[in-house]
Design a protein around this motif. Structure first.
Motif: not given
Length: 120
Positions: A1-2, A99-102, A109, A27-29
């Motif tokens: 989540q962002v 975003a890339d959040t895995y 978002y 949790r942002i890559r």
């Protein structure tokens, strides 16, 4: 989540300036695009400015030459410098990121919005 936290909105006289910030956390890559939208009362939400992870920018015609979008990748933060504000710029401004959040697919978002009011 962002989570996106926006700041910098407020009341300004016509011709004045404001700087909006949008800080992303969670949790942002990586963050692909960072965007600013705005929604005026009774109108649809529209894209104001966008910036890619490589720094390419795009602006709505109505703000070209007055607004500047930038980002600090180390801080996952986007900025919108707004100069020569006019009453028609009054709106709630929303930050949006891709975003890339895995997870397999990039996710959009949204922030909670920040009010910008311009008095004539």
């Amino acid at each position: 989540q962002v989570q996106l936290v926006e700041s910098g909105g407020g009341l300004v006289q016509a011709g004045g300036s404001l700087r909006l910030s949008c800080a992303a956390s969670g949790r942002i890559r990586s963050i692909n695009a960072m965007n600013w939208y705005r929604q005026a009362p009774g109108k649809q939400r529209v894209l104001v400015a966008s910036i890619t992870d490589r720094g390419s920018t795009n602006y709505a015609d109505s703000v070209k030459g007055r607004f500047t979008i930038s980002r600090d990748n180390a801080k996952n933060t986007a900025y919108l410098q707004m100069n020569n504000l006019q009453p028609e710029d009054k709106a709630v401004y929303y930050c949006n990121v891709l975003a890339d959040t895995y997870v397999p697919v990039l996710q959009h978002y949204w922030g909670q919005g920040t009010q910008v009011t311009v008095s004539s």
